[in-house]
Design an enzyme around this catalytic site. Structure first.
Site, short mmCIF file in Angstrom:
data_model
loop_
_atom_site.label_atom_id
_atom_site.label_comp_id
_atom_site.label_asym_id
_atom_site.label_seq_id
_atom_site.Cartn_x
_atom_site.Cartn_y
_atom_site.Cartn_z
N ASP A 1 0.41 -7.61 1.22
CA ASP A 1 0.78 -6.21 1.48
C ASP A 1 2.30 -6.03 1.56
O ASP A 1 2.81 -5.35 2.45
CB ASP A 1 0.12 -5.71 2.77
CG ASP A 1 0.03 -4.17 2.81
OD1 ASP A 1 0.48 -3.54 1.84
OD2 ASP A 1 -0.46 -3.63 3.82
N HIS B 1 0.82 -1.22 0.00
CA HIS B 1 0.00 0.00 0.00
C HIS B 1 0.85 1.26 0.00
O HIS B 1 0.35 2.35 -0.26
CB HIS B 1 -0.99 0.00 1.16
CG HIS B 1 -0.38 0.18 2.51
ND1 HIS B 1 -0.13 -0.88 3.37
CD2 HIS B 1 0.04 1.27 3.18
CE1 HIS B 1 0.39 -0.43 4.49
NE2 HIS B 1 0.50 0.88 4.41
N SER C 1 4.72 2.21 8.04
CA SER C 1 4.41 1.14 7.10
C SER C 1 5.66 0.73 6.33
O SER C 1 6.34 1.57 5.75
CB SER C 1 3.33 1.59 6.12
OG SER C 1 2.09 1.73 6.76
#
Length: 584
Positions: free
Chosen positions: A196, A165, A274
């Protein structure tokens, strides 16, 4: 319910999750689970992952890149815990000195501290990405570009791992080393939507000077210390947060709309973390930070992609030269915990398993398995009546974990009970295909226009574009039903709808048709958008007749409809009547 107004839907039974800025696809029932057992697949105290704007008591799960230039990147009213930042970012905080200041720890054993901290910390990079997302409501154009920053780390083979993402719909990706003032252009090698994870590389040799890859550690156990390193909001230097592993189970991956093995930790994971690594007390990487849970009664609940999932992604790429995905058993199953149900199914007292409710007609296993078969074991591992299998000492896990350990195209041995007889099958596993896809996987949306009627296919990004983050409330009930429960009957089946009608004299009276499924054209069923476009373009009949859902029909004179299309395209500055994928 009127024919000419946008249909409102009701709340989907399965709770929806969302990413930061973009609501995530509604977590549909996995083919290897039941619709009533989602809390067994992902349970944080039976957490409901739904939008907090509906109620102050609802919880929200987020995958969190740090969006720096997108409008409304951080909606007001949300509370964000400040990451534990070590100021200059010179040293990580090993788990054995959690709660002890870096200065005290260095005085105690400075050589050991430096030896452990510096190599791992220097492998962490900052990821800068410019995104240009497709506009699913106006599929012939794209949205305004925006920028985000996140984290990543170096692995062997001159490669960098980060979150999928973090580079979704990327236009340009750049990396910056710790302590450097230079940004290096990166190339995206692979994007694993389901897990992911994304893999990058840099061609410039200067980037790799002094960079050493991280070493991966084994899957941690409960209470093992972890240290999350990255570049979250609040500063440009590296940041460290420490905690312990608080849970290991099958988690709902928000971005991938899948269920895979995951770690729950109590270290803070904030926007920008992230893609950053999570280290154990030996300095080995045991996971990738990728999402967190935000709730007024919960603090510092973060989630980490563990090493088994990471190694599956890396080995998949190395084995196949690209990412092929995680296979899935294309069935929906029911628990067999009720003794009367087991007896009625012909199960002996010592037999355990789960009952097959439905089978995906497009899955390879549909050729051998049947509804009401009881799956007793997968690859020799017995399945319990609640769908779990032994994991480690004192732990059980959903049997989908066994499937996720396989690769697309691998074979698996399945033992089933059918009419009191035991059968063994060797099944080839394949990736799962939904009737309404959860992701576009970087591809632009397809569309076809005739006489102002914009035809397109339904996907979760399309529903989100049309109805916002609350699409599970606002979308038509029939579309939500197909999203949650329908299975494709053929590999190329799509859900085709009239997205909107671009008003012109030719389509008077049809202007208010919105997001209505197309069932047939001139008496022929519509399987997908390409077949519809082909039938319309090659039609020589006097009239074009479209059969729509809700018993509506659209009739247009063929010659005038095709002649009016060119003027409508020019009026709305649309370059072509169909997307490029339909022209081939």
């Amino acid at each position: 319910m009127g024919d000419n107004k946008r249909k409102r839907g009701r709340k989907a039974k399965t709770p929806a999750s969302e990413t930061l800025d973009h609501p995530a696809p509604v977590t549909t029932t996995a083919p290897n689970s039941t619709s009533t057992a989602m809390d067994d697949v992902f349970s944080v105290g039976n957490v409901e992952l739904i939008d907090t704007t509906a109620s102050p008591h609802h919880r929200r799960l987020r995958a969190r890149p740090n969006h720096s230039e997108k409008p409304h990147a951080l909606p007001t009213g949300r509370r964000h815990a400040r990451p534990l930042d070590n100021g200059g970012g010179d040293f990580s905080v090993p788990s054995d000195v959690v709660g002890v200041s870096p200065a005290v720890a260095m005085e105690a054993d400075p050589a050991a501290w430096v030896a452990r901290a510096l190599p791992a910390m220097d492998s962490v990079v900052k990821v800068f990405c410019v995104h240009t997302e497709p506009n699913f409501s106006l599929p012939w154009q794209r949205k305004r570009q925006y920028s985000s920053s996140s984290s990543g780390f170096v692995i062997g083979g001159r490669r960098v791992l980060t979150n999928a993402h973090s580079v979704e719909h990327y236009t340009q990706v750049k990396l910056k080393k710790r302590g450097s003032d230079t940004k290096y252009l990166a190339t995206v090698l692979a994007i694993g939507t389901e897990c992911d994870i994304a893999m990058l590389t840099v061609d410039d040799d200067e980037f790799w000077q002094g960079m050493s890859p991280v070493e991966f550690g084994e899957l941690p156990t409960l209470q093992d210390a972890v240290t999350v390193v990255g570049y979250p909001i609040g500063g440009d230097t590296i940041s460290v947060t420490s905690g312990v592993v608080s849970r290991i189970e099958i988690l709902s991956y928000v971005h991938g709309s899948t269920e895979l093995l995951g770690l729950q930790i109590d270290a803070a994971i904030n926007s920008g973390n992230s893609g950053g690594p999570a280290f154990n007390d030996k300095g080995n990487c045991v996971g990738i930070a990728f999402q967190s849970l935000k709730h007024e009664d919960a603090e510092n609940i973060g989630y980490v992609i563990p090493t088994p999932v990471i190694m599956h992604f890396i080995q998949d790429y190395e084995k196949n030269g690209g990412y092929t995905g995680f296979p899935i058993l294309g069935v929906e199953w029911q628990k067999m915990e009720n003794p009367d149900l087991r007896m009625a199914m012909g199960m002996k007292p010592d037999q355990k398993g789960v009952r097959i409710r439905r089978i995906d007609p497009t899955a390879p296993e549909s050729k051998v398995l049947k509804p009401s078969d009881v799956i007793l074991s997968f690859d020799g591992v017995d399945i319990a009546n609640d769908g779990t299998v032994p994991f480690r000492h004192g732990e059980r896990i959903g049997f989908s974990y066994l499937i996720s350990q396989k690769y697309t195209g691998d074979n698996a041995a399945i033992k089933v009970l059918r009419n009191s007889d035991i059968f063994k099958f060797d099944i080839k596993l394949d990736s799962h295909r939904r009737l309404i896809p959860a992701h576009s996987k970087g591809k632009p949306p397809s569309y076809y226009i005739i006489a102002g009627f914009v035809f397109t296919t339904v996907s979760v990004p399309y529903l989100r574009s049309e109805y916002g983050k609350d699409y599970e409330y606002e979308a038509p009930v029939k579309l939500l039903d197909k999203l949650l429960h329908s299975m494709p009957q053929s590999p190329d089946e799509q859900l085709v709808v009239v997205s909107q009608v671009l008003v012109a004299d030719i389509n008077i009276g049809y202007e208010d048709i919105v997001n209505t499924q197309v069932l047939a054209f001139n008496g022929q069923p519509v399987k997908n958008l390409k077949s519809l476009a082909t039938m319309v373009e090659s039609c020589n009949d006097e009239y074009l007749k479209f059969d729509l859902d809700y018993d509506q029909i659209v009739v247009l004179r063929m010659k005038t409809a095709k002649a009016a299309t060119l003027d409508i395209l020019a009026t709305h500055c649309i370059p072509s009547a169909m997307s490029d994928d339909l022209k081939s």
